[in-house]
Scaffold this active site. Structure first.
Site, PDB file in Angstrom:
ATOM      1  CD  GLU A  56      -3.168  -0.878   0.294  1.00  0.00           C
ATOM      2  OE1 GLU A  56      -3.537   0.103   0.160  1.00  0.00           O
ATOM      3  OE2 GLU A  56      -3.565  -1.963  -0.335  1.00  0.00           O
ATOM      4  CG  ASP A  74      -8.445   4.420  -6.059  1.00  0.00           C
ATOM      5  OD1 ASP A  74      -8.941   5.470  -5.971  1.00  0.00           O
ATOM      6  OD2 ASP A  74      -8.401   3.427  -5.263  1.00  0.00           O
ATOM      7  CB  THR A  79      -6.335   6.402  -0.633  1.00  0.00           C
ATOM      8  OG1 THR A  79      -7.426   5.705  -1.741  1.00  0.00           O
ATOM      9  CG2 THR A  79      -5.908   5.100  -0.041  1.00  0.00           C
TER      10      THR A  79
END
Length: 271
Positions: A56, A74, A79
């Site tokens: 990640e 995305d 995020t």
């Protein structure tokens, strides 16, 4: 999460009193003790967090990621955090709501109306320009870090470990489940964790149904790769091919160290 400690504790109490302190445990007893440790064993959980962070965040330092936040384009909005909470998928909203329950008036509480509105989209409406700065500020608060831990465990870690144990897979299998649920969530869509598992079950039986663990985990990873390839943002399958599959091919079902793997071309090692 600490229930495993109680289990190990009872196992030690059950050792016959007459046994000599210097007696070396029989191999079968050692194997049983190893098998008793799940991914929820603190040392194994630390390994799991490092491996996920390598994929990640390209770093083993997962604790540095509480403050992480960016839009990685995305389609999920921002995020952020130790597990990639997303403003577009509801888990970031749940996190900030929980944080506000335990610490009303925190620096992120004012964004709750905006987070509710952008849920399900990649919009930043009502979040920019200061949300990222305030997220980083919140990450300095121990209560926010605890809130991230809490939501990671509630939504991702505990469900994957519990399902892994129910399926009779060991530490590696539980980690394989965990990494899948982190990326894909556990919703009703065809690429969610539960549907990846269903796809795998059409190809192999888990140990709980009398199947071979390695064969079943390979089937699960095949299904996971299929799911990843359904979305451009997840189409690089190296976190399976050059990490999880490597551990599986070596027969390291207990995820014992040392571990060497690659993700997205970067090499990592845990001694």
């Amino acid at each position: 999460m600490l229930a495993i400690g109680a289990l190990l504790g009872s196992a030690l109490i059950a050792v016959p009193v007459a046994a000599h302190a210097t007696t070396t445990p029989a191999p079968a007893a050692e194997a049983a003790a190893v098998a008793a440790a799940g991914l929820d064993d603190p040392a194994k959980k630390e390994i799991a967090m490092k491996i996920v962070s390598s994929a990640e965040n390209s770093s083993l330092d997962w604790k540095a990621q509480y403050k992480y936040i960016e839009d990685i384009d995305d389609g999920r909005g921002y995020t952020a955090g130790i597990i990639g909470f997303c403003s577009g998928t509801g888990d970031m909203l749940d996190l900030v709501e929980y944080y506000t329950q335990i610490k009303p008036g925190n620096v992120l509480a004012k964004y709750l109306p905006a987070l509710r509105k952008v849920d399900g989209s990649d919009s930043h409406a009502g979040l920019d320009p200061n949300f990222t700065k305030d997220w980083a500020k919140a990450a300095q608060d121990a209560d926010f870090r605890k809130a991230q831990d809490h939501e990671r465990d509630r939504v991702y870690f505990n469900p994957s470990v519990n399902q892994g144990k129910a399926d009779g897979v060991g530490v590696l299998g539980q980690f394989i489940y965990y990494d899948a649920i982190v990326m894909h969530g556990d919703g009703g869509d065809s690429t969610s964790f539960r549907n990846i598992r269903k796809r795998a079950l059409t190809k192999a039986k888990p140990p709980s149904q009398g199947g071979n663990e390695t064969a079943y985990l390979n089937a699960f990873l095949d299904a996971r790769v299929w799911a990843m390839k359904q979305e451009e943002a997840h189409s690089d399958t190296s976190r399976v091919d050059t990490a999880q599959r490597v551990f599986l091919k070596k027969g390291n079902l207990n995820l014992n160290t040392p571990l060497d793997w690659k993700v997205y071309g970067d090499s990592f090692h845990i001694g």
